[in-house]
Scaffold this active site. Structure first.
Site, PDB file in Angstrom:
ATOM      1  N   HIS A 118       0.804  -1.226   0.000  1.00  0.00           N
ATOM      2  CA  HIS A 118       0.000   0.000   0.000  1.00  0.00           C
ATOM      3  C   HIS A 118       0.838   1.279   0.000  1.00  0.00           C
ATOM      4  O   HIS A 118       0.519   2.259   0.686  1.00  0.00           O
ATOM      5  CB  HIS A 118      -0.966   0.006   1.174  1.00  0.00           C
ATOM      6  CG  HIS A 118      -2.032  -1.057   1.097  1.00  0.00           C
ATOM      7  ND1 HIS A 118      -2.524  -1.523  -0.098  1.00  0.00           N
ATOM      8  CD2 HIS A 118      -2.699  -1.727   2.072  1.00  0.00           C
ATOM      9  CE1 HIS A 118      -3.446  -2.441   0.140  1.00  0.00           C
ATOM     10  NE2 HIS A 118      -3.572  -2.587   1.441  1.00  0.00           N
ATOM     11  N   HIS A 192      -9.674   1.837   1.017  1.00  0.00           N
ATOM     12  CA  HIS A 192      -9.585   0.638   1.860  1.00  0.00           C
ATOM     13  C   HIS A 192     -10.670   0.622   2.939  1.00  0.00           C
ATOM     14  O   HIS A 192     -10.382   0.320   4.104  1.00  0.00           O
ATOM     15  CB  HIS A 192      -8.206   0.581   2.510  1.00  0.00           C
ATOM     16  CG  HIS A 192      -7.696  -0.802   2.762  1.00  0.00           C
ATOM     17  ND1 HIS A 192      -8.332  -1.691   3.602  1.00  0.00           N
ATOM     18  CD2 HIS A 192      -6.611  -1.456   2.276  1.00  0.00           C
ATOM     19  CE1 HIS A 192      -7.651  -2.822   3.646  1.00  0.00           C
ATOM     20  NE2 HIS A 192      -6.597  -2.701   2.841  1.00  0.00           N
ATOM     21  N   GLU A 330     -11.508  -3.928  -2.680  1.00  0.00           N
ATOM     22  CA  GLU A 330     -10.654  -2.859  -3.188  1.00  0.00           C
ATOM     23  C   GLU A 330     -10.518  -2.979  -4.707  1.00  0.00           C
ATOM     24  O   GLU A 330      -9.913  -3.928  -5.199  1.00  0.00           O
ATOM     25  CB  GLU A 330      -9.279  -2.939  -2.531  1.00  0.00           C
ATOM     26  CG  GLU A 330      -9.302  -2.903  -1.016  1.00  0.00           C
ATOM     27  CD  GLU A 330      -8.092  -3.592  -0.423  1.00  0.00           C
ATOM     28  OE1 GLU A 330      -6.969  -3.087  -0.612  1.00  0.00           O
ATOM     29  OE2 GLU A 330      -8.268  -4.653   0.219  1.00  0.00           O
TER      30      GLU A 330
END
Length: 363
Positions: A118, A192, A330
């Site tokens: 991420h 998220h 996601e």
């Protein structure tokens, strides 16, 4: 009127409400913006572009927050597993924390074992975003923007990022992402939110029913990095082409489930990448009657079943979050794409504009 999303710049409607939410350790003020439209209520933080809460009614009209989160800035800074955050520069994992582009190898921030997750240790989820409210006729929303410096978390290029969160008159939450760079780089932006349609703190989501418009997924190794070519979901626990309870097959003796302690994989959407959002997933909670329908321009979707919630976090309702108490859907390009030449490219070059859109519709 000129702007990052020209189709949204017409003014009108009701402006979002801004309030002080808290301060970072260095004194930086973090604000919360509250929006309401079409039966949906949304609260967004300038820290991380975080969706702090999203409220929708159940079949009897009773509202509940259906996204996991915290009540304080401090909790987001010290303990959040990306609750509700904007993710970048690269959503999901890049194997060994490195990639090669145009003959040059880039070493990234490593924060997930040997991998980069991420965007690294200080990704977009930990940045303070500039926020500007807007109304567009019957719709209302927020523009979030920031500039990611060349070399931030190891990524090349100065990246200018603009994101629009829109609540439509139908109560849809739409996200439009846009980015430009002055040097070749890779980009994969997402959000998220951890969903529990029974309500945040409402217990396990294993009875939620999920449908995914995907005939294939990308198998992973023990580090949750894709091993290469996608595999068919037919005959495996990964087959969600018809609505199925999340818990139906989650305890099957399947090596992929053992690696991830449940589901934490990328599904290859049958539609591929598209210029306009197309249907990708439907999530339903039988107990409340709430349904979430997701459409996207992206070619992939990461379904994560909350496997690493371990009972150490207390959410905004005062309830402890335990394994399986939420799930993430996601929308994205595939994990480790910079190292997988057969996957859809995530390369962005000067003169090009990255665009992506995802719509969350509630029923």
């Amino acid at each position: 009127m000129a702007g990052p999303f020209p189709f949204l710049w017409e003014k009108g409607g009701t402006s979002p409400v801004k309030e002080l939410f808290g301060k970072l350790a260095d004194g930086t003020e973090i604000h919360r913006w509250s929006l309401e439209n079409g039966g949906t209520r949304l609260k967004v933080l300038s820290y991380g572009g975080i969706v702090q809460s999203l409220e929708t009614p159940d079949r009897d009209g009773r509202y509940a927050n259906v996204s996991l989160g915290f009540d304080t800035v401090e909790d987001y800074v010290t303990g959040s597993p990306y609750f509700g955050a904007l993710i970048g520069r690269y959503g999901n994992r890049i194997g060994a924390g490195r990639f090669t582009l145009d003959g040059e190898t880039y070493e990234l921030s490593v924060n997930d074992g040997a991998n980069s997750l991420h965007g690294g240790a200080d990704g977009f989820d930990r940045a303070v975003w500039d926020v500007e409210p807007f109304t567009d006729g019957p719709d209302v929303g927020l523009y979030l923007s920031r500039t990611s410096a060349d070399g931030e978390m190891g990524y090349p290029g100065t990246l200018a990022v603009k994101v629009a969160y829109t609540l439509t008159e139908r109560g849809e939450w739409r996200i439009d992402y846009e980015a430009t760079t002055d040097r070749a780089t890779v980009v994969n932006l997402t959000n998220h939110v951890y969903w529990n349609l029974a309500g945040e703190g409402g217990g396990s989501v294993h009875e939620h029913r999920l449908t995914l418009a995907a005939s294939r997924f990308t198998p992973v190794d023990a580090g949750l990095i894709p091993t290469g070519e996608p595999a068919e979901v037919a005959g495996t626990p990964f087959d969600f082409r018809r609505a199925k309870a999340i818990g139906a097959d989650i305890r099957e003796n399947d090596q992929q489930l053992l690696y991830a302690k449940g589901f934490d994989h990328n599904w290859v959407l049958d539609k591929g990448g598209t210029t306009e959002p197309e249907w990708a997933a439907t999530l339903t909670d039988p107990s409340s009657g709430r349904t979430l329908r997701i459409s996207t321009t992206e070619p992939g979707l990461q379904f994560y079943s909350g496997n690493f919630l371990d009972g150490t976090l207390v959410g905004s309702s005062g309830k402890i979050y335990r394994q399986g108490d939420a799930l993430c859907l996601e929308t994205q390009h595939f994990p480790d794409s910079p190292n997988q030449p057969t996957y859809p490219s995530t390369v962005l070059r000067p003169g090009e504009t990255y665009r992506s859109a995802t719509v969350h519709a509630f029923e």
